[in-house]
Design an enzyme around this catalytic site. Structure first.
Site, mmCIF file in Angstrom:
data_model
loop_
_atom_site.group_PDB
_atom_site.id
_atom_site.type_symbol
_atom_site.label_atom_id
_atom_site.label_comp_id
_atom_site.label_asym_id
_atom_site.label_seq_id
_atom_site.Cartn_x
_atom_site.Cartn_y
_atom_site.Cartn_z
ATOM 1 N N ARG A 145 40.654 51.806 38.107
ATOM 2 C CA ARG A 145 41.155 51.521 36.762
ATOM 3 C C ARG A 145 40.572 50.236 36.190
ATOM 4 O O ARG A 145 40.652 50.002 34.982
ATOM 5 C CB ARG A 145 42.683 51.438 36.780
ATOM 6 C CG ARG A 145 43.364 52.792 36.952
ATOM 7 C CD ARG A 145 44.849 52.632 37.237
ATOM 8 N NE ARG A 145 45.527 51.865 36.199
ATOM 9 C CZ ARG A 145 46.757 51.392 36.319
ATOM 10 N NH1 ARG A 145 47.429 51.586 37.460
ATOM 11 N NH2 ARG A 145 47.314 50.711 35.333
ATOM 12 N N ASN A 194 23.998 1.500 28.343
ATOM 13 C CA ASN A 194 24.070 2.390 27.186
ATOM 14 C C ASN A 194 22.901 3.365 27.222
ATOM 15 O O ASN A 194 21.734 2.969 27.295
ATOM 16 C CB ASN A 194 24.005 1.586 25.883
ATOM 17 C CG ASN A 194 24.216 2.475 24.668
ATOM 18 O OD1 ASN A 194 25.346 2.723 24.249
ATOM 19 N ND2 ASN A 194 23.129 2.963 24.088
ATOM 20 N N LEU A 201 46.429 43.786 52.335
ATOM 21 C CA LEU A 201 45.835 45.081 52.015
ATOM 22 C C LEU A 201 44.876 44.928 50.841
ATOM 23 O O LEU A 201 45.260 44.503 49.755
ATOM 24 C CB LEU A 201 46.925 46.101 51.684
ATOM 25 C CG LEU A 201 48.006 46.298 52.765
ATOM 26 C CD1 LEU A 201 48.914 47.469 52.408
ATOM 27 C CD2 LEU A 201 47.388 46.498 54.136
ATOM 28 N N THR A 212 49.636 53.319 52.312
ATOM 29 C CA THR A 212 49.885 51.931 52.695
ATOM 30 C C THR A 212 50.289 51.798 54.166
ATOM 31 O O THR A 212 49.906 50.837 54.841
ATOM 32 C CB THR A 212 50.982 51.324 51.808
ATOM 33 O OG1 THR A 212 52.125 52.205 51.815
ATOM 34 C CG2 THR A 212 50.490 51.143 50.377
ATOM 35 N N ASN A 232 14.854 15.957 35.464
ATOM 36 C CA ASN A 232 15.141 15.979 36.900
ATOM 37 C C ASN A 232 14.482 17.121 37.660
ATOM 38 O O ASN A 232 14.581 17.183 38.882
ATOM 39 C CB ASN A 232 16.654 16.049 37.124
ATOM 40 C CG ASN A 232 17.286 17.278 36.480
ATOM 41 O OD1 ASN A 232 16.809 17.773 35.468
ATOM 42 N ND2 ASN A 232 18.351 17.774 37.066
ATOM 43 N N ASN A 290 61.165 47.391 44.403
ATOM 44 C CA ASN A 290 60.393 47.047 45.590
ATOM 45 C C ASN A 290 59.033 46.470 45.203
ATOM 46 O O ASN A 290 58.274 47.085 44.452
ATOM 47 C CB ASN A 290 60.189 48.300 46.448
ATOM 48 C CG ASN A 290 59.349 48.034 47.670
ATOM 49 O OD1 ASN A 290 59.418 46.956 48.264
ATOM 50 N ND2 ASN A 290 58.543 49.017 48.048
ATOM 51 N N ALA A 331 42.044 47.440 50.473
ATOM 52 C CA ALA A 331 41.144 48.584 50.616
ATOM 53 C C ALA A 331 41.133 49.509 49.410
ATOM 54 O O ALA A 331 40.380 50.482 49.382
ATOM 55 C CB ALA A 331 41.517 49.383 51.869
#
Length: 450
Positions: free
Chosen positions: A20, A361, A13, A86, A370, A171, A15
Site C-alpha cells: 500500500r 570577517n 516484525l 503474525t 575545497n 488490540n 516482513a
C-alpha cells in the site's frame, strides 16, 4: 536505563511487503523525523534494555535485511518464508532466541511512535500481556474483552457481535510473555481460518485454557499507530512533530510559529533559543541555549553555540561548528568548518572544509574552493583576519592571523599573518572608451532594425 527483574528480548516484525506504500523503498525503511521506522522500533527495544533483539524479515526485501545487519549484526536476523501470519512470523524468530531464558516482547517495524516507556508495563508478568488502546474509531481493530485488568479474549471485528463492536478497547498487536511460554503456546496455534494464517492473537485464548494469566495494559492511540500507506506516514510525521514542538516549547525554546518548524528524531535545543518560522532541522543538530536560528534555515549535523545567530536562508551542513557570537547570514552555506568566537560570514558565501578564527570577517561572495574533482582540502583562516567580498580561497591554503585578502582575489598560496594579499589583475582605464562603445552599439542595433 530501565529497571528490570528478568532478562528481556524483543522480536520486531518487519516482513510485511508494504504494497500500500506504492514505493520501491520497503515500508519499514520509510523515515519518520529523518529516521527509518524500523530504527525507531529498534531504539525502543534498546531503551527497554533488551539483551537480544531479533528482526523478522521477508525474502522480498534484501534492503531491510542489509539495514538490520548493518546496525545489529547477522545474529539479529530471522527470515519468514513464506509469510503465513503474525504467529508464524514470531515462530520464525524462535531459533534466533534459542537458549534465551527471559521475557520476550513482540513489536512492529511499522509502528514508529511507540517508545520504550509505552512498552515497559508489559514486563514482569508470568503470563501473556498485550498493549491495548482506547480507539477514537475502533473500526476493524480487534476488541479486547476485559474483566478489570484481566484479558479474557481478543475478538476480531469481523467476528464480533454488535455488543462487542461497541467496545472501544482495541488490540495494538504488541504482546509480551516469558520466552518458553510464548513459543510453547505458538506451537499450538492453528491456521483453520479464512486466510489460512497463524494468528498471534490466538495465544491469548490458549494461555487462558492453560491456566496462565492474561492481562492488558494501555498506551495512547497515537503511540501504537501503524503505518501502511503514504497518508499514514505523513500522519505519523505530523504526530511526531507535534510532540516535539510541545517538548521544546515546554523546555523554554521560543517559536513564534511552531507549526512551521520541523525537527529530526535527535534534534537537541537548549532553553532560551529562538527559532523563527520555517526552520528545518536534519539529523545531528545541537543548538545550545540562547542561540537564534532565523527563518528559512536548514541545520543538519551541526553545533550552534549560545549567542550565535544563523540565517535567514542559511544552511549548516554536517561538521559545521559555530562558537559563541558567530554570525552566519543569508544564503551562506557552512560544511565541516569550525568557526571561532565572533567570526562572521554575513552574505552569500560557501565555507567548506576548514576553520575560521575568532573575530574574522568573511566577505560576501567568498568561496572556500575545497574540491579539485578528486580530493577535498582544507582552508584555514586565522583570528582577526578580513576576507574581502567575491574572493576565492583555493585549498589547501592558510590565511594568517590579522591578514587581509583584497576583494575579488583568487588566493592559491598561504598569506602570512598581518599581510595584505591581492590575487587579481591590475585595473586598466581607457578614457572615453565607454561612450565610444555605447555609440557603436546603438548604431549596430539601428542597422539591424532597418
Amino acid at each position: 536505563m530501565t529497571s528490570q527483574t528478568r532478562a528481556r528480548a524483543a522480536i520486531i516484525l518487519a516482513a510485511g511487503q508494504g504494497t500500500r506504500m506504492k514505493s520501491p523503498l520497503p515500508k519499514v525503511l520509510h523515515p519518520v523525523a529523518h529516521r527509518a521506522m524500523l530504527d525507531h522500533a529498534i531504539d525502543a527495544a534498546e531503551g527497554l534494555g533488551c539483551e537480544r533483539i531479533v528482526v523478522v524479515v521477508g525474502t522480498h526485501s534484501p534492503e531491510v535485511r542489509a539495514h538490520v545487519v548493518k546496525r545489529l549484526g547477522e545474529a539479529a536476523i530471522a527470515v519468514q518464508d513464506p509469510p503465513l501470519g503474525t504467529g508464524h512470523a514470531v515462530r520464525a524468530a524462535e531459533q534466533a532466541l534459542s537458549g534465551f531464558d527471559g521475557e520476550v516482547v513482540v513489536t512492529y517495524g511499522d509502528v514508529p511512535l511507540l517508545k520504550a516507556a509505552d512498552i515497559e508495563p508489559v514486563f514482569n508478568a508470568d503470563g501473556v500481556t498485550v498493549i491495548g488502546f482506547e480507539a477514537h474509531d475502533p473500526g476493524a481493530y480487534g476488541r479486547l474483552i476485559l474483566d478489570g485488568e484481566t484479558l479474557t479474549a481478543i475478538t476480531e471485528a469481523k467476528e464480533a457481535s454488535a455488543e462487542i463492536l461497541a467496545i472501544t478497547a482495541c488490540n495494538s498487536g504488541v504482546m509480551a510473555a516469558p520466552a518458553a511460554l510464548l513459543f510453547s503456546l505458538l506451537a499450538d496455534v492453528r491456521n483453520d481460518n479464512a486466510k489460512g494464517e497463524y494468528y498471534l492473537t490466538d495465544v491469548v485464548e490458549l494461555a487462558r485454557k492453560g491456566g496462565h494469566p492474561t492481562r492488558a495494559v494501555f498506551a495512547a492511540e497515537d503511540a501504537v499507530m501503524g503505518v501502511n500507506s503514504q497518508a499514514e506516514l505523513a500522519q505519523a510525521e505530523a504526530l511526531f512533530q507535534s510532540v516535539q514542538r510541545d517538548f521544546f516549547l515546554a523546555a523554554g525554546v521560543t517559536m513564534a510559529a511552531p507549526d512551521t518548524v520541523h525537527f529530526a528524531w535527535d534534534t537537541q535545543i537548549g532553553g532560551g533559543t529562538v527559532i523563527e518560522p520555517f526552520v528545518v532541522f536534519g539529523p545531528g543538530a545541537v543548538i545550545e541555549g540562547g542561540a537564534r536560528i532565523r527563518s528559512f534555515s536548514h541545520v543538519e549535523g551541526a553545533r550552534v553555540a549560545s549567542g550565535a545567530e544563523v540565517g535567514p536562508y542559511a544552511r549548516l551542513r554536517p561538521g559545521a561548528d559555530l562558537a559563541e557570537g558567530v554570525k552566519i547570514g543569508n544564503f551562506v552555506e557552512v560544511k565541516n568548518v569550525k568557526m571561532a568566537e565572533g567570526a562572521k560570514a554575513n552574505h552569500l558565501a560557501y565555507l567548506g572544509d576548514g576553520s575560521v578564527g575568532a573575530g574574522t570577517n568573511i566577505g560576501a561572495g567568498t568561496i572556500f574552493c575545497n574540491y579539485d574533482g578528486f580530493n577535498k582540502a582544507r582552508t584555514q583562516v586565522g583570528a582577526g583576519a578580513f576576507v574581502g567580498s567575491n574572493s576565492s580561497l583555493v585549498a589547501p591554503v592558510v590565511i594568517g592571523d590579522g591578514a587581509i585578502v583584497a576583494s575579488g582575489s583568487v588566493i592559491t598560496e598561504d598569506v602570512p599573518a598581518d599581510a595584505l594579499a591581492f590575487g587579481r589583475a591590475r585595473q586598466t582605464l581607457k578614457p572615453d572608451a565607454g561612450a565610444a562603445f555605447r555609440e557603436k552599439a546603438k548604431a549596430q542595433k539601428a542597422a539591424k532594425s532597418k
